[in-house]
Design a protein around this motif. Sequence first.
Motif, PDB file in Angstrom:
ATOM      1  N   GLY A  61       0.813  -1.218   0.000  1.00 25.76           N
ATOM      2  CA  GLY A  61       0.000   0.000   0.000  1.00 25.76           C
ATOM      3  C   GLY A  61       0.843   1.263   0.000  1.00 25.76           C
ATOM      4  O   GLY A  61       0.547   2.219  -0.725  1.00 25.76           O
ATOM      5  N   VAL A  62       1.905   1.271   0.791  1.00 30.20           N
ATOM      6  CA  VAL A  62       2.799   2.436   0.800  1.00 30.20           C
ATOM      7  C   VAL A  62       3.442   2.605  -0.571  1.00 30.20           C
ATOM      8  O   VAL A  62       3.523   3.727  -1.101  1.00 30.20           O
ATOM      9  CB  VAL A  62       3.861   2.312   1.914  1.00 30.20           C
ATOM     10  N   ASP A  65       0.858   3.953  -2.842  1.00 30.47           N
ATOM     11  CA  ASP A  65       0.579   5.363  -2.520  1.00 30.47           C
ATOM     12  C   ASP A  65       1.638   6.307  -3.074  1.00 30.47           C
ATOM     13  O   ASP A  65       1.334   7.440  -3.425  1.00 30.47           O
ATOM     14  CB  ASP A  65       0.501   5.557  -0.999  1.00 30.47           C
ATOM     15  N   ALA A  70       0.613   9.110  -8.447  1.00 27.63           N
ATOM     16  CA  ALA A  70      -0.129   9.249  -7.188  1.00 27.63           C
ATOM     17  C   ALA A  70      -0.722  10.648  -7.095  1.00 27.63           C
ATOM     18  O   ALA A  70      -0.007  11.634  -7.135  1.00 27.63           O
ATOM     19  CB  ALA A  70       0.789   8.981  -6.009  1.00 27.63           C
ATOM     20  N   HIS A  72      -3.222  11.351  -4.637  1.00 20.66           N
ATOM     21  CA  HIS A  72      -4.029  11.282  -3.430  1.00 20.66           C
ATOM     22  C   HIS A  72      -3.115  11.355  -2.201  1.00 20.66           C
ATOM     23  O   HIS A  72      -1.906  11.287  -2.318  1.00 20.66           O
ATOM     24  CB  HIS A  72      -4.850   9.988  -3.409  1.00 20.66           C
ATOM     25  N   ALA A  74      -1.054  10.182   0.735  1.00 16.26           N
ATOM     26  CA  ALA A  74      -0.336   8.932   0.989  1.00 16.26           C
ATOM     27  C   ALA A  74      -0.878   8.261   2.242  1.00 16.26           C
ATOM     28  O   ALA A  74      -1.186   8.925   3.230  1.00 16.26           O
ATOM     29  CB  ALA A  74       1.157   9.202   1.140  1.00 16.26           C
ATOM     30  N   GLY A  75      -1.003   6.959   2.171  1.00 17.85           N
ATOM     31  CA  GLY A  75      -1.490   6.179   3.295  1.00 17.85           C
ATOM     32  C   GLY A  75      -2.848   5.560   3.064  1.00 17.85           C
ATOM     33  O   GLY A  75      -3.243   4.635   3.770  1.00 17.85           O
ATOM     34  N   ARG A  76      -3.566   6.054   2.073  1.00 16.79           N
ATOM     35  CA  ARG A  76      -4.905   5.521   1.828  1.00 16.79           C
ATOM     36  C   ARG A  76      -4.854   4.081   1.331  1.00 16.79           C
ATOM     37  O   ARG A  76      -5.609   3.232   1.805  1.00 16.79           O
ATOM     38  CB  ARG A  76      -5.650   6.415   0.829  1.00 16.79           C
ATOM     39  N   TRP A  77      -3.975   3.778   0.378  1.00 15.51           N
ATOM     40  CA  TRP A  77      -3.854   2.397  -0.094  1.00 15.51           C
ATOM     41  C   TRP A  77      -3.216   1.523   0.971  1.00 15.51           C
ATOM     42  O   TRP A  77      -3.528   0.327   1.078  1.00 15.51           O
ATOM     43  CB  TRP A  77      -3.075   2.311  -1.403  1.00 15.51           C
ATOM     44  N   ALA A  78      -2.328   2.058   1.773  1.00 14.24           N
ATOM     45  CA  ALA A  78      -1.716   1.277   2.850  1.00 14.24           C
ATOM     46  C   ALA A  78      -2.794   0.797   3.819  1.00 14.24           C
ATOM     47  O   ALA A  78      -2.832  -0.386   4.189  1.00 14.24           O
ATOM     48  CB  ALA A  78      -0.655   2.102   3.565  1.00 14.24           C
ATOM     49  N   PHE A 117     -10.449   2.738   0.313  1.00 12.46           N
ATOM     50  CA  PHE A 117      -9.703   3.789  -0.385  1.00 12.46           C
ATOM     51  C   PHE A 117     -10.633   4.941  -0.776  1.00 12.46           C
ATOM     52  O   PHE A 117     -10.316   6.113  -0.553  1.00 12.46           O
ATOM     53  CB  PHE A 117      -9.019   3.212  -1.627  1.00 12.46           C
ATOM     54  N   ASP A 126     -10.970  14.544  -0.675  1.00  8.00           N
ATOM     55  CA  ASP A 126     -10.341  14.380  -1.987  1.00  8.00           C
ATOM     56  C   ASP A 126     -11.361  14.853  -3.024  1.00  8.00           C
ATOM     57  O   ASP A 126     -12.427  14.266  -3.165  1.00  8.00           O
ATOM     58  CB  ASP A 126      -9.983  12.911  -2.220  1.00  8.00           C
TER      59      ASP A 126
END
Length: 170
Positions: A61-62, A65, A70, A72, A74-78, A117, A126
Motif C-alpha cells: 500500500g505504501v 501510494d 499518485a 491522493h 499517501a497512506g490511503r492504499w496502505a 480507499f 479528496d
Amino acid sequence: MNALRAAFAAAAVAVALVLQVSVFSHLAWDGIVPNLCLLVVVGAALTQGAPFAMLLGFGAGVALDLAPPADHVAGRWALALVLVGYVAGRVRQEARPPVTAIVATVAASSFVGTSVFALSGLVLDDPALGIPELLEVIGVALLWDLLLTPLVLPAVMALFRHLEPDRSLA
C-alpha cells in the motif's frame, strides 16, 4: 520471517506495481486499472495467513501510494491493503480453499479495499470524485480484479506454497 519469503513477497509486489502503473494503465477502463498489488496480498493471505498478509499489505500500500501518478494523500492504499490482508487472511483454512471460496475472497477483498480507499478520500476531502462516481469505480475495480484472478492468483499462491510448504496450508 523467512528471508526468502520476504524477498519473494517484495519482488512480487514490485512486479505487480510496475505492471499496474505501466502496462495496465494503457488498458484502463474509464481510468480504472486492476489492482495487482491487491491480488498479491490476497494470495499471500490465503497461503500464509493474516499477519504476514497485513504486513505485506502495508508495504504494498505504501508503495502504491507513492508510485506515480499518485494523486491522493499517501497512506490511503496502505490502510486499504492492511484491511484486505486481514479480511482475506481470515478465510484461510486448514485445507486448500475451493475455487469458489477463492473467487469470493477476491471479490470481498476488492470491494473492501476499493471502498476503504474511496471512503477515506471522502473523509479527507479528496475532490476528485463524488459518490456516484465512487460507486462506479468500486464496481469496475471489482470486475477487473475478478477477471485477472485466474491469471494472477494461482501463480502467486503456488509460489508462496513452494517457498515455505510447512507454513502454507492452502
